[in-house]
Enzyme design. Structure first.
Site, PDB file in Angstrom:
ATOM      1  N   ARG A 232       0.935  -1.185  -0.174  1.00  0.00           N
ATOM      2  CA  ARG A 232      -0.061   0.263   0.044  1.00  0.00           C
ATOM      3  C   ARG A 232       0.727   1.008   0.199  1.00  0.00           C
ATOM      4  NH1 ARG A 232      -3.447  -3.383  -1.532  1.00  0.00           N
ATOM      5  NH2 ARG A 232      -5.722  -3.205  -0.386  1.00  0.00           N
ATOM      6  N   GLU A 261      -3.682   7.282  -4.442  1.00  0.00           N
ATOM      7  CA  GLU A 261      -3.860   7.081  -6.137  1.00  0.00           C
ATOM      8  C   GLU A 261      -5.073   7.046  -6.016  1.00  0.00           C
ATOM      9  OE1 GLU A 261      -4.011   2.585  -5.905  1.00  0.00           O
ATOM     10  OE2 GLU A 261      -1.697   2.914  -4.864  1.00  0.00           O
ATOM     11  N   HIS A 279      -1.331  -0.173 -10.075  1.00  0.00           N
ATOM     12  CA  HIS A 279      -1.395  -0.904  -8.665  1.00  0.00           C
ATOM     13  C   HIS A 279      -2.193  -2.261  -9.778  1.00  0.00           C
ATOM     14  CE1 HIS A 279      -3.476  -1.196  -5.007  1.00  0.00           C
ATOM     15  NE2 HIS A 279      -3.265  -2.309  -5.544  1.00  0.00           N
TER      16      HIS A 279
END
Length: 316
Positions: A232, A261, A279
């Site tokens: 993360r 993000e 991601h």
């Protein structure tokens, strides 16, 4: 009776089709505005929510869904789901552990190889006709010391790839030593970084790991060290990382996740010793199919009066 599912995350059309074929009416709300409008219009009829760890669902939104019975997190993380609010309403929360571990571990190694070997920069140079520009030596991967921050299921798969695929010595830091492993355990992230050539972050997100990798850890990793984050974005102090990269306090970094993000800080975008991906570590076709199927299985179990397969403990 048809069950209404509020989908707060991006899901491929085939995934949505599979959910609806299983008997659930999907209502997609990706932006903050769409979420507010959907909850206002559909709140009284929503039975289930599909989200993920980095999107979550807040207490105020849970309160606006009076018929909500279950919240499913796509993937292992659930750090931004308000578990206290769910517990107060006896709402079931599920996640998807194990469904994308191999995909994430593969991507972690791909990012490590990309940044250490300078592959994106070399590719760009060749395409610009600058064949000789980036032919200087780059570090090897094989035989180096691999530090893993968080030796859960994904961390273990990364460790196995490093040890068996590249002959690496593996060390790790977790909240406590993991049983039945011979990997080297380090009491702190700083101690791990001081020892390692490369550090890969594989921790959960949330308050317990906020800025676990800070300026002190980056200083310990040193000017020849590389950092990879597939966990993360919140685990890394972004400002400290940017400074470390600009000032060559570490050799490079590769991030599949960034804090805040999908907005990427401008100071990161400008750096040429940083590799970025959006991601996607867990987004292989195989992993996506498995995560969606687990959501469907959990929804069917719950609405069929059976225990869900992968419950998140709500006891604090």
């Amino acid at each position: 009776m048809l069950k209404h599912l509020l989908v707060l995350i991006e899901l491929a059309p085939e995934g949505l089709a599979r959910v609806e074929a299983a008997g659930f009416k999907a209502h997609v709300a990706l932006s903050a505005q769409d979420k507010v409008l959907s909850i206002k219009a559909l709140g009284p009829c929503i039975h289930a929510v599909l989200t993920n760890g980095s999107t979550g669902i807040a207490a105020a939104h849970i309160a606006a869904l009076p018929k909500l019975e279950i919240i499913c997190s796509l993937g292992a993380g659930y750090e931004k789901i308000d578990l206290d609010a769910a517990l107060a309403r006896n709402i079931v929360v599920t996640n998807g552990p194990g469904t994308n571990d191999a995909s994430v571990a593969d991507h972690a190694m791909a990012l490590l190889m990309s940044v250490v070997r300078g592959i994106p920069k070399a590719d760009a140079a060749v395409r610009l006709g600058q064949w000789a520009k980036l032919r200087q030596p780059r570090p090897m991967i094989s035989g180096k010391k691999l530090g893993i921050l968080g030796l859960g299921n994904i961390g273990m798969q990364i460790a196995q790839r490093g040890m068996h695929g590249f002959g690496m010595t593996v060390g790790y830091h977790s909240r406590r030593p993991r049983e039945n492993t011979t990997f080297l355990y380090f009491e702190t992230p700083i101690a791990l970084a001081q020892w390692a050539d490369f550090v890969i972050i594989a921790t959960p997100g949330g308050a317990g790991t906020l800025h676990l990798v800070d300026s002190a850890v980056l200083h310990a990793l040193g000017p020849d060290g590389f950092l990879v984050n597939i966990a993360r974005g919140s685990v890394v102090d972004t400002a400290a990382l940017a400074q470390a990269l600009v000032q060559a306090k570490i050799a490079g970094a590769a991030l599949d996740v960034v804090d805040g993000e999908p907005d990427v800080p401008a100071e990161l975008v400008r750096l040429d010793n940083l590799v970025l991906t959006p991601h996607i570590a867990g987004r292989s076709p195989e992993a996506v199919a498995a995560t969606v199927q687990l959501v469907i299985d959990n929804l069917n179990a719950h609405f069929g009066g059976q225990p869900v397969l992968t419950p998140v403990s709500l006891e604090r």
